[in-house]
Design a protein around this motif. Structure first.
Motif, PDB file in Angstrom:
ATOM      1  N   THR A 187    -105.794  32.815 -21.722  1.00 55.05           N
ATOM      2  CA  THR A 187    -106.588  31.586 -21.598  1.00 55.05           C
ATOM      3  C   THR A 187    -106.819  31.187 -20.143  1.00 55.05           C
ATOM      4  O   THR A 187    -107.627  30.295 -19.866  1.00 55.05           O
ATOM      5  CB  THR A 187    -105.893  30.435 -22.354  1.00 55.05           C
ATOM      6  N   TYR A 192    -112.617  33.639 -21.658  1.00 52.17           N
ATOM      7  CA  TYR A 192    -111.872  33.930 -22.889  1.00 52.17           C
ATOM      8  C   TYR A 192    -112.306  32.939 -23.967  1.00 52.17           C
ATOM      9  O   TYR A 192    -112.282  31.717 -23.759  1.00 52.17           O
ATOM     10  CB  TYR A 192    -110.375  33.809 -22.617  1.00 52.17           C
ATOM     11  N   GLU A 194    -112.027  31.704 -28.091  1.00 52.48           N
ATOM     12  CA  GLU A 194    -111.298  31.747 -29.362  1.00 52.48           C
ATOM     13  C   GLU A 194    -112.190  31.185 -30.460  1.00 52.48           C
ATOM     14  O   GLU A 194    -112.696  30.071 -30.341  1.00 52.48           O
ATOM     15  CB  GLU A 194    -110.002  30.944 -29.270  1.00 52.48           C
TER      16      GLU A 194
END
Length: 296
Positions: A187, A192, A194
């Motif tokens: 992170t 990045y 999610e």
């Protein structure tokens, strides 16, 4: 007997027969049955034969469950399988809470905790495939052919878009373990992402963002026609082995656990002919097996 009396007597007899017939109407469906033999309601029949399977999304997204395992099982056994396809972490939690009868997952370390705690029993290894890193065909981060640890390091160094399931699934657990092995907090990478979703949706997001993603091979092959600009970039590393286990939820969890059905499902999956069917799945369409048999 005069005509008037005859008509009166006949009318009374007719009314008595009619009333008796009406009184028996409610019992027609169970005629001749004792209380123990009465036909169960539809809800009772479903409850008696339903088998709740909590499993990872990859077994469903690949088609293995709906096309092979469940039809064969239901043909052989008197159970109706209700599939709940979620991340492995959530499936295991359902087992801990007694909310499923049988589990089919792919996170061995997390599964072993349930075995050790007595949450599950009859724990069997049934099949395997592997994880792969999929990304843009142009491979802007230049990781093609690298070992997985080197690939992850370079993805981080290049600040490449990496799309994670972020859902505590078996795939997510594997991904976090790979980052941890090289002492990186993913992170910290501003690129990045999610999704908090299953593998199919996460692949779609990676495709849209032209990013990289860790996926099980079966789901990617089953859906790769949707991602014409994505390829397998990293594969074949021993660290990417993906093992699936099946297990019964401990019937002591609650009185509603269908342990007979769970046991039947576990024993069914390790039968040689079922193992062969698992390994044959995908060969004709994709030119390779999506899963390989792997019994203990």
């Amino acid at each position: 007997m005069n005509l008037k009396r005859f008509l009166s007597t006949t009318l009374i007899a007719f009314l008595l027969v009619f009333i008796a017939a009406c009184g028996n109407t409610e019992n027609d469906s169970n005629e001749g049955a004792t209380p123990e033999q009465e036909t169960p309601t539809k809800e009772e029949a479903v409850d008696a034969t339903e088998l709740i399977l909590a499993t990872t999304t990859s077994t469903q997204d690949s088609g293995l469950l709906d096309e092979v395992i469940i039809p064969l099982f239901e043909e052989e056994h008197p159970y109706k399988v209700k599939t709940i396809a979620v991340g492995t972490g959530q499936a295991l939690e359902m087992g801990v809470n007694g909310e499923a009868d049988v589990l089919l997952t792919h996170a061995p370390d997390a599964e072993q905790e349930l075995v050790d705690n007595g949450d599950v029993q009859n724990y069997k290894r049934i099949m395997y495939n592997d994880f792969i890193i999929v990304g843009p065909s142009a491979d802007p981060a230049g990781i093609k052919g690298l070992e997985v640890s080197e690939a992850f390091q370079k993805l981080y160094d290049e600040n490449a878009v990496f799309v994670s399931r972020g859902d505590d699934s078996g795939t997510h657990k594997m991904e976090l373990g790979l980052w941890e092995a090289i002492n990186i907090t993913p992170t910290d990478n501003s690129s990045y992402v999610e999704t908090g979703q299953g593998m199919g949706n996460t692949l779609q997001v990676a495709n849209e963002k032209e990013g990289y993603v860790l996926t099980d091979r079966a789901t990617y092959l089953a859906q790769k026609d949707n991602y014409s600009d994505m390829d397998i970039i990293v594969e074949g590393d021993d660290a990417l082995l993906n093992i699936y286990h099946v297990m019964e939820v401990n019937p002591e969890k609650n009185d509603l656990i269908n342990n007979d059905g769970a046991n039947a499902f576990v024993e069914f999956l390790i039968k040689p002919e079922v193992q062969d069917a698992i390994e044959e799945f995908g060969k004709e369409e994709y030119g390779q097996s999506l899963f390989f048999k792997y019994t203990e």
